[in-house]
Write a protein that holds these residues in place. Structure first.
Motif, PDB file in Angstrom:
ATOM      1  N   GLN A   1       0.827  -1.203   0.000  1.00  0.00           N
ATOM      2  CA  GLN A   1       0.000   0.000   0.000  1.00  0.00           C
ATOM      3  C   GLN A   1       0.862   1.254   0.000  1.00  0.00           C
ATOM      4  O   GLN A   1       0.536   2.243  -0.654  1.00  0.00           O
ATOM      5  N   GLU A   2       1.973   1.217   0.727  1.00  0.00           N
ATOM      6  CA  GLU A   2       2.873   2.358   0.761  1.00  0.00           C
ATOM      7  C   GLU A   2       3.460   2.626  -0.623  1.00  0.00           C
ATOM      8  O   GLU A   2       3.605   3.780  -1.043  1.00  0.00           O
TER       9      GLU A   2
ATOM     10  N   ASN B   1       2.031   1.899  -3.489  1.00  0.00           N
ATOM     11  CA  ASN B   1       0.959   2.474  -4.308  1.00  0.00           C
ATOM     12  C   ASN B   1       0.704   3.938  -3.944  1.00  0.00           C
ATOM     13  O   ASN B   1       0.452   4.775  -4.821  1.00  0.00           O
ATOM     14  N   ASP B   2       0.786   4.247  -2.648  1.00  0.00           N
ATOM     15  CA  ASP B   2       0.584   5.631  -2.219  1.00  0.00           C
ATOM     16  C   ASP B   2       1.693   6.540  -2.737  1.00  0.00           C
ATOM     17  O   ASP B   2       1.446   7.706  -3.076  1.00  0.00           O
ATOM     18  N   GLN B   3       2.917   6.026  -2.797  1.00  0.00           N
ATOM     19  CA  GLN B   3       4.031   6.827  -3.316  1.00  0.00           C
ATOM     20  C   GLN B   3       3.818   7.156  -4.788  1.00  0.00           C
ATOM     21  O   GLN B   3       4.087   8.275  -5.248  1.00  0.00           O
TER      22      GLN B   3
ATOM     23  N   LYS C   1       1.130   9.727  -4.963  1.00  0.00           N
ATOM     24  CA  LYS C   1       1.646  11.005  -4.502  1.00  0.00           C
ATOM     25  C   LYS C   1       2.338  11.757  -5.635  1.00  0.00           C
ATOM     26  O   LYS C   1       2.165  12.977  -5.802  1.00  0.00           O
TER      27      LYS C   1
ATOM     28  N   TYR D   1      -9.577  10.167  -9.911  1.00  0.00           N
ATOM     29  CA  TYR D   1      -9.348   9.676  -8.553  1.00  0.00           C
ATOM     30  C   TYR D   1     -10.529  10.096  -7.678  1.00  0.00           C
ATOM     31  O   TYR D   1     -11.101  11.173  -7.853  1.00  0.00           O
TER      32      TYR D   1
ATOM     33  N   ARG E   1      -9.904   9.641  -1.609  1.00  0.00           N
ATOM     34  CA  ARG E   1      -8.563   9.081  -1.790  1.00  0.00           C
ATOM     35  C   ARG E   1      -7.523  10.194  -1.912  1.00  0.00           C
ATOM     36  O   ARG E   1      -6.424  10.108  -1.346  1.00  0.00           O
TER      37      ARG E   1
ATOM     38  N   ARG F   1      -6.893  11.671   1.492  1.00  0.00           N
ATOM     39  CA  ARG F   1      -6.074  10.787   2.332  1.00  0.00           C
ATOM     40  C   ARG F   1      -4.597  10.944   1.999  1.00  0.00           C
ATOM     41  O   ARG F   1      -3.738  11.013   2.894  1.00  0.00           O
ATOM     42  N   ILE F   2      -4.290  11.061   0.715  1.00  0.00           N
ATOM     43  CA  ILE F   2      -2.888  11.180   0.308  1.00  0.00           C
ATOM     44  C   ILE F   2      -2.311  12.529   0.717  1.00  0.00           C
ATOM     45  O   ILE F   2      -1.189  12.610   1.234  1.00  0.00           O
TER      46      ILE F   2
ATOM     47  N   LYS G   1      -1.730  12.467   4.383  1.00  0.00           N
ATOM     48  CA  LYS G   1      -0.652  11.555   4.772  1.00  0.00           C
ATOM     49  C   LYS G   1       0.713  12.160   4.510  1.00  0.00           C
ATOM     50  O   LYS G   1       1.626  12.030   5.344  1.00  0.00           O
ATOM     51  N   TYR G   2       0.889  12.834   3.381  1.00  0.00           N
ATOM     52  CA  TYR G   2       2.195  13.385   3.012  1.00  0.00           C
ATOM     53  C   TYR G   2       2.263  14.899   3.216  1.00  0.00           C
ATOM     54  O   TYR G   2       3.173  15.540   2.692  1.00  0.00           O
TER      55      TYR G   2
END
Length: 442
Positions: A193-194, A196-198, A201, A232, A236, A239-240, A243-244
């Protein structure tokens, strides 16, 4: 566990054995003493069935499958943990609360664990960034995954042994969920998941810096769709960016409005009326509001009115070139000339700043009126007043008016016509003033 079930007679027979702690129709619990005896004799070459038979267990009742599985389980536990693996630890790990009173050492250990948890939670919340407005009070809460992470860090940092159930109870999470969080499959899932999130991002940052203009979540969503053809979900994206820590500039709150909220100077009133516009008595329910009037070459004036909801009669009105507090208070003062208002008369409005102002509310109390307000953003709670403004603008013409005095003359002319000459179908086809007189006679 064997599929063979014990009968009632077989359970009674097994309970008489000193090496049995508990027995049910499906399972049997052996004492730690018998497990140690079994390991000792088995290491000397004795067969499992012979050990059980010498201990007084009926082989035909237990069955070969149950004996074999118990033998494998005990030997594996002894190889991995030694004698400690043979100890029954279910009383320490069960979800049932202890019936006995905790010792001082146990109480101290639990208090220490709770104190360490609160310290770790406070440190985590200090690091958490909050984008809330200064005049909003909202409690920051940790997510379940963040709580699992804190528990894991505490177990590695502090010398807490067998305190997983205590920490989970303090954090308000389940132990099964924590153990699943620590499993290899869950770790691999978080790692995937990390990754995919990168990737996401990097795509979001392209939209965020597009045309060198920083953007919020909704602007990012629209830019991705219009410029990059990427769709998107808005949640979602949020959340990104949370998170960042991808943050755009937020417009500052109006300082006057923030001060009014902080000091609670402007207070709203409950919706006491609740759309009960027709009480059957004239002068009991009064509706008020303000609208704008465009005249001349794009000039603007403002009209404030107070309407009797039962008779639809305009009891007071005020025309002004400015949208200040005076337009509302002057309209309210004109009610003093009306003697037919009831002692429990109520004036209803929206939540505009005129009607939440302390000066206006003080004047309402001095005149012996009660105050009610529509719900926020709900024009239907003051529908008759809004309806009047609609008819008023349809039936008047301010395009020929060049000065404010001409506007006032036009408003005065219409109010006389509306109250005394304009019949209304729902008022027995009478004008509002004559309908009020009919009600008073009745």
């Amino acid at each position: 566990m064997s599929k063979k079930h014990f009968t009632t007679q077989e359970q009674d027979q097994l309970r008489r054995n000193p090496y049995v702690k508990n027995v049910s129709a499906k399972a049997i619990t052996y004492t730690d003493e018998f497990k140690e005896r079994f390991i000792q004799e088995h290491s000397q070459g004795t067969l499992p069935s012979e050990i059980f038979q010498e201990a007084g267990f009926p082989i035909d009742v237990l069955g070969a499958t149950r004996i074999r599985k118990a033998s494998n389980r005990w030997r594996t536990a002894f190889q991995e943990q030694g004698s400690a693996g043979l100890t029954d630890g279910r009383k320490h790990a069960s979800g049932r609360s202890l019936t006995r009173e905790l010792s001082l050492e146990e109480k101290y250990a639990r208090l220490e664990a709770k104190m360490k948890w609160l310290e770790a939670e406070n440190e985590f919340l200090k690091k958490a960034r909050s984008t809330r407005k200064a005049d909003e009070k909202k409690k920051i809460q940790l997510s379940t995954r963040q709580k699992f992470k804190l528990i894991q860090e505490m177990l590695h940092t502090y010398s807490f042994q067998r305190k997983v159930h205590v920490l989970c109870a303090i954090a308000g999470v389940s132990r099964s969920g924590y153990y699943h969080y620590c499993s290899e499959d869950a770790r691999l899932h978080r790692q995937k998941q990390e990754q995919n999130d990168q990737k996401m991002k990097a795509i979001i940052l392209k939209a965020y810096h597009y045309r060198r203009r920083n953007k919020g979540a909704r602007q990012i969503k629209m830019t991705l769709a219009l410029q990059y053809g990427v769709i998107y979900n808005l949640k979602r994206i949020r959340r990104i960016i949370h998170k960042y820590n991808i943050v755009c500039t937020i417009r500052k709150v109006n300082p006057a409005r923030r001060m009014a909220k902080a000091t609670q100077e402007h207070r709203t009133c409950p919706n006491t009326l609740k759309r009960a516009f027709k009480p059957g008595i004239a002068g009991k329910v009064l509706l008020t509001d303000i609208t704008y009037l465009t005249y001349g070459t794009s000039k603007r004036a403002y009209l404030s009115t107070i309407k009797d909801a039962e008779t639809n009669e305009i009891l007071a009105y005020e025309v002004s070139a400015y949208l200040g507090l005076n337009i509302a208070t002057e309209t309210l003062k004109q009610l003093r000339k009306h003697r037919h208002l009831t002692p429990d008369a109520l004036i209803h409005s929206d939540q505009g700043f005129h009607y939440t102002n302390p000066k206006f509310q003080k004047l309402v109390k001095q005149m012996g009126l009660k105050q009610s307000m529509s719900r926020r953003g709900n024009c239907w709670d003051n529908a008759p007043q809004e309806s009047f403004f609609g008819h008023f603008k349809d039936e008047t013409n301010f395009k020929t008016c060049m000065t404010l005095e001409e506007v006032k003359q036009e408003v005065k002319s219409y109010m006389i016509y509306y109250n005394h000459y304009r019949g209304q179908w729902n008022l027995n086809k009478l004008p509002p003033a004559r309908y009020r007189q009919q009600l008073e006679v009745a």
